[in-house]
Design a protein around this motif. Structure first.
Motif, PDB file in Angstrom:
ATOM      1  N   ARG A  19      -3.447  -4.757  15.344  1.00 30.85           N
ATOM      2  CA  ARG A  19      -2.284  -4.303  16.117  1.00 30.85           C
ATOM      3  C   ARG A  19      -1.016  -4.756  15.427  1.00 30.85           C
ATOM      4  NH1 ARG A  19      -3.176  -6.632  21.557  1.00 30.85           N
ATOM      5  NH2 ARG A  19      -4.814  -5.084  21.515  1.00 30.85           N
ATOM      6  N   GLY A  20      -0.571  -5.993  15.692  1.00 27.55           N
ATOM      7  CA  GLY A  20       0.586  -6.532  15.003  1.00 27.55           C
ATOM      8  C   GLY A  20       0.167  -7.158  13.685  1.00 27.55           C
ATOM      9  N   PHE A  21       0.952  -6.952  12.622  1.00 27.10           N
ATOM     10  CA  PHE A  21       0.655  -7.547  11.323  1.00 27.10           C
ATOM     11  C   PHE A  21       1.959  -7.660  10.570  1.00 27.10           C
ATOM     12  CE2 PHE A  21       0.539  -3.034  10.943  1.00 27.10           C
ATOM     13  CZ  PHE A  21       0.997  -2.714   9.669  1.00 27.10           C
ATOM     14  N   ASN A  22       1.979  -8.454   9.497  1.00 29.06           N
ATOM     15  CA  ASN A  22       3.248  -8.657   8.821  1.00 29.06           C
ATOM     16  C   ASN A  22       3.039  -9.237   7.428  1.00 29.06           C
ATOM     17  OD1 ASN A  22       6.104  -8.629   8.669  1.00 29.06           O
ATOM     18  ND2 ASN A  22       6.254  -9.345  10.779  1.00 29.06           N
ATOM     19  N   PHE A  23       4.083  -9.106   6.610  1.00 32.29           N
ATOM     20  CA  PHE A  23       4.106  -9.703   5.283  1.00 32.29           C
ATOM     21  C   PHE A  23       4.843 -11.037   5.343  1.00 32.29           C
ATOM     22  CE2 PHE A  23       3.442  -5.260   4.329  1.00 32.29           C
ATOM     23  CZ  PHE A  23       2.580  -5.280   3.237  1.00 32.29           C
ATOM     24  N   THR A 422       4.952  -2.013  10.404  1.00 34.82           N
ATOM     25  CA  THR A 422       5.860  -2.975   9.792  1.00 34.82           C
ATOM     26  C   THR A 422       6.398  -2.389   8.494  1.00 34.82           C
ATOM     27  OG1 THR A 422       6.135  -5.324   9.270  1.00 34.82           O
ATOM     28  CG2 THR A 422       4.201  -4.237   8.362  1.00 34.82           C
ATOM     29  N   ILE A 423       7.516  -2.949   8.018  1.00 37.45           N
ATOM     30  CA  ILE A 423       8.119  -2.556   6.754  1.00 37.45           C
ATOM     31  C   ILE A 423       7.702  -3.560   5.685  1.00 37.45           C
ATOM     32  CG2 ILE A 423      10.263  -2.057   5.525  1.00 37.45           C
ATOM     33  CD1 ILE A 423       9.681  -0.108   7.779  1.00 37.45           C
ATOM     34  N   GLY A 424       7.196  -3.062   4.564  1.00 36.05           N
ATOM     35  CA  GLY A 424       6.730  -3.927   3.498  1.00 36.05           C
ATOM     36  C   GLY A 424       7.852  -4.477   2.644  1.00 36.05           C
ATOM     37  N   PRO A 425       7.528  -5.363   1.699  1.00 37.36           N
ATOM     38  CA  PRO A 425       8.551  -5.982   0.840  1.00 37.36           C
ATOM     39  C   PRO A 425       9.348  -4.974   0.033  1.00 37.36           C
ATOM     40  CG  PRO A 425       6.466  -7.157   0.657  1.00 37.36           C
ATOM     41  CD  PRO A 425       6.183  -5.906   1.435  1.00 37.36           C
ATOM     42  N   GLY A 428       8.386   0.081   1.987  1.00 38.50           N
ATOM     43  CA  GLY A 428       7.369   1.017   2.433  1.00 38.50           C
ATOM     44  C   GLY A 428       6.961   0.773   3.882  1.00 38.50           C
ATOM     45  N   ILE A 429       6.476   1.821   4.521  1.00 41.88           N
ATOM     46  CA  ILE A 429       6.050   1.753   5.918  1.00 41.88           C
ATOM     47  C   ILE A 429       4.539   1.546   5.972  1.00 41.88           C
ATOM     48  CG2 ILE A 429       5.941   2.988   8.115  1.00 41.88           C
ATOM     49  CD1 ILE A 429       8.356   4.634   7.142  1.00 41.88           C
ATOM     50  N   PHE A 430       4.102   0.536   6.727  1.00 43.47           N
ATOM     51  CA  PHE A 430       2.685   0.238   6.880  1.00 43.47           C
ATOM     52  C   PHE A 430       2.316   0.354   8.360  1.00 43.47           C
ATOM     53  CE2 PHE A 430       3.959  -1.589   2.945  1.00 43.47           C
ATOM     54  CZ  PHE A 430       2.840  -1.585   2.110  1.00 43.47           C
ATOM     55  N   VAL A 431       1.142   0.930   8.625  1.00 46.99           N
ATOM     56  CA  VAL A 431       0.725   1.217  10.003  1.00 46.99           C
ATOM     57  C   VAL A 431      -0.691   0.704  10.238  1.00 46.99           C
ATOM     58  CG1 VAL A 431       0.199   3.066  11.660  1.00 46.99           C
ATOM     59  CG2 VAL A 431       2.212   3.241  10.181  1.00 46.99           C
ATOM     60  N   SER A 459       9.866   5.359  -6.807  1.00 43.88           N
ATOM     61  CA  SER A 459      10.521   4.656  -7.900  1.00 43.88           C
ATOM     62  C   SER A 459      10.425   3.147  -7.754  1.00 43.88           C
ATOM     63  CB  SER A 459      12.004   5.053  -7.963  1.00 43.88           C
ATOM     64  OG  SER A 459      12.684   4.608  -6.809  1.00 43.88           O
ATOM     65  N   VAL A 460       9.816   2.665  -6.672  1.00 48.57           N
ATOM     66  CA  VAL A 460       9.705   1.240  -6.422  1.00 48.57           C
ATOM     67  C   VAL A 460       8.334   0.754  -6.852  1.00 48.57           C
ATOM     68  CG1 VAL A 460       9.758  -0.560  -4.666  1.00 48.57           C
ATOM     69  CG2 VAL A 460      11.307   1.382  -4.502  1.00 48.57           C
ATOM     70  N   PRO A 461       8.237  -0.254  -7.719  1.00 48.43           N
ATOM     71  CA  PRO A 461       6.924  -0.758  -8.125  1.00 48.43           C
ATOM     72  C   PRO A 461       6.206  -1.404  -6.964  1.00 48.43           C
ATOM     73  CG  PRO A 461       8.666  -2.207  -8.929  1.00 48.43           C
ATOM     74  CD  PRO A 461       9.339  -0.991  -8.358  1.00 48.43           C
ATOM     75  N   GLU A 462       4.889  -1.238  -6.911  1.00 49.99           N
ATOM     76  CA  GLU A 462       4.101  -1.824  -5.834  1.00 49.99           C
ATOM     77  C   GLU A 462       4.000  -3.325  -6.030  1.00 49.99           C
ATOM     78  OE1 GLU A 462       0.438   0.248  -5.967  1.00 49.99           O
ATOM     79  OE2 GLU A 462       1.221   1.994  -4.934  1.00 49.99           O
ATOM     80  N   PRO A 463       4.041  -4.127  -4.934  1.00 46.19           N
ATOM     81  CA  PRO A 463       4.015  -5.581  -5.046  1.00 46.19           C
ATOM     82  C   PRO A 463       2.614  -6.078  -5.363  1.00 46.19           C
ATOM     83  CG  PRO A 463       4.058  -4.938  -2.748  1.00 46.19           C
ATOM     84  CD  PRO A 463       4.182  -3.672  -3.556  1.00 46.19           C
ATOM     85  N   GLY A 464       2.268  -6.150  -6.627  1.00 47.07           N
ATOM     86  CA  GLY A 464       0.944  -6.632  -6.999  1.00 47.07           C
ATOM     87  C   GLY A 464      -0.111  -5.594  -6.708  1.00 47.07           C
ATOM     88  N   SER A 465      -1.347  -6.033  -6.710  1.00 48.89           N
ATOM     89  CA  SER A 465      -2.459  -5.105  -6.526  1.00 48.89           C
ATOM     90  C   SER A 465      -2.846  -4.917  -5.082  1.00 48.89           C
ATOM     91  CB  SER A 465      -3.685  -5.602  -7.307  1.00 48.89           C
ATOM     92  OG  SER A 465      -4.109  -6.853  -6.797  1.00 48.89           O
TER      93      SER A 465
END
Length: 484
Positions: A19-23, A422-425, A428-431, A459-465
């Motif tokens: 349900r709720g999650f976060n970076f 939530t919004i990632g670093p 990006g939008i994560f659901v 155009s934004v690099p992904e944060p790690g793998s």
């Protein structure tokens, strides 16, 4: 209403009702999993399951995924409640957030009468009698039959390295002694936001939003207004299937009905199909039973208006706006009227005012970097109309600062029974997708063809793998937007 093109990428799957999650500030993704309860004799009826029993176990936990893809489990074996034997409607670790210094905080849900949580609160609750209607549907249990889940319905500060956690606030105690909405005694902390030294929490069971000082532990609650619904639509009169007496988890010898397909998430409004006699549509016929008597506490007649009912708000989403104000999205209570869910903005004095409306079963809200309010909806129709609660068509809509609505994902285009955002670093939008049922849950990333949160995702690099991790299934679900 405008529409956008988007694709979904699967980040994680095999989760228990996320349900709720976060970076975290270091980019680690923390996913609380409410769990699936347990096959035990520690059960209670719940308004969230139309009074079918939910049973206690130790199946909640937090899954953490580092930016380089390493996975670990925290708080494994935390208390959990869920409907049995379906294992739906999980209530356990519900959300996580971080303060400006990087300290982590978590909330746990409950989904029922808090006086049944543990022996200590059961004794205290005897001085605060529940309404008569609640006694007939989800009553206080004898002290020897309480759930023994003292860590549920609370706010904690947690050290994510040592896994030690410290209690800051007890929502169950507040509900028993204060009962903010003055209705049934029910609590289910659902969504957490940390800002300016305070925790902001919505309680889907207590129909209230909380502001809690993290230093002192002092909290205050604001009850959200009930919703008046004209000519409500009710489920058809379909009695549930009978089960064998020995599978009744209450252990009292009664034959009970199986949980009806179509139950929505554990909230405070009571899902499913009404018992025999409930009207299929609109208000009860002249001379018929009052729907408030059939399902006490879930909705009430409106004096002077026989064609309307008053239902609970059931808040589920919580976000701090660019203006510093608190915004709250509601799921609405039974019978979950379509297009009636509202978003409130709390004024400086704490009074809620309607900010936006016209939604259906909001499960979460979040602001992006451009000040757009993202609104996640569990389904585009009342949950009792769907065949499988685990795959109802969800949607995501953006509201710009000037009030323009844009559909980012329409129903049937990839999101199913979604219950957290939530919004990632990188903006990006994560659901949290497929958030109902044991082992069904997913975390997906939504990539739009244009800007997201003020950045172009292509155009934004992904944060790690981390964005390439897939626990099960396939990643990369193509979604083509259509005009609604």
């Amino acid at each position: 209403m405008a529409a956008r093109a988007a694709s979904l990428t699967l980040i994680a799957s095999g989760l228990d009702q996320p349900r709720g999650f976060n970076f975290a500030p270091d980019g680690t993704l923390y996913i609380p999993e409410p769990g699936v309860g347990g096959n035990t004799d520690r059960c209670q009826p719940s308004p969230s399951t139309l009074f079918q029993p939910i049973c206690a176990g130790n199946s909640s936990k937090i899954t953490a995924i580092s930016p380089n893809g390493n996975k670990r489990t925290l708080l494994n074996g935390f208390s959990s409640l869920a409907e049995q034997p379906s294992k739906n409607q999980g209530a356990g670790l519900a959300d996580i957030d971080f303060d400006a210094a990087g300290n982590a905080y978590i909330i746990s849900g409950f989904a029922g009468y808090p006086g049944n949580r543990d022996e200590e609160i059961s004794i205290l609750a005897q001085d605060f009698p529940v309404p008569d209607g609640q006694k007939a549907t989800f009553p206080p249990s004898p002290i020897e039959d309480v759930l023994a889940t003292p860590d549920l319905a609370k706010l904690f500060k947690i050290d994510l390295e040592t896994e030690e956690y410290t209690e800051i606030f007890d929502f169950g105690l507040f509900e028993v002694t204060r009962n903010p909405d003055k209705g049934d005694y029910v609590t289910n902390p659902y969504d957490l936001d940390i800002a300016n030294g305070k925790a902001y929490v919505v309680d889907g069971g207590g129909n209230a939003t909380y502001e809690i000082d993290l230093a002192s532990g002092e909290g205050k609650a604001t009850a959200l207004p009930r919703l008046i619904v004209e000519n409500p639509e009710f489920p058809p009169q379909n009695p549930p299937e009978e089960l064998e007496p020995e599978v009744n988890p209450l252990g009292n010898g009664e034959v009970i009905g199986e949980a009806i397909d179509g139950n929505p998430p554990v909230l405070g409004g009571g899902p499913g199909t009404p018992p025999d006699g409930a009207p299929p549509t609109g208000a009860p016929p002249e001379g018929g039973e009052d729907p408030g008597d059939l399902l006490p506490g879930l909705f009430e007649p409106v004096p002077g208006n026989p064609n309307a009912i008053s239902i609970q708000s059931v808040p589920t989403g919580n976000a701090i706006g660019p203006d510093g104000a608190v915004y709250v999205g509601e799921y609405t209570g039974f019978p979950y009227p379509e297009g009636q869910a509202r978003i409130f903005k709390l004024k400086e004095d704490g009074t809620p005012e309607v900010y936006a409306e016209g939604f259906t079963q909001i499960t979460d809200i979040e602001f992006d970097a451009d000040g757009n309010l993202l609104v996640l909806e569990f389904s585009d129709e009342a949950p009792w109309k769907g065949e499988d609660i685990r795959s109802l068509p969800s949607s995501l809509t953006s509201i710009s600062p000037d009030g323009k609505k844009t559909v980012l994902v329409a129903p049937g285009e990839g999101l199913e029974s979604a219950d957290g955002i939530t919004i990632g670093p990188d903006g990006g939008i994560f659901v949290a997708n497929r958030a109902i049922g044991g082992g069904e849950g997913q975390i997906v990333r939504l990539d739009l063809a244009g800007d997201v949160g003020g950045k172009d995702p292509k155009s934004v690099p992904e944060p790690g793998s981390i964005l390439g991790i897939v626990f099960a299934g396939v990643g990369g679900i193509s979604v083509l937007k259509k005009k609604k």
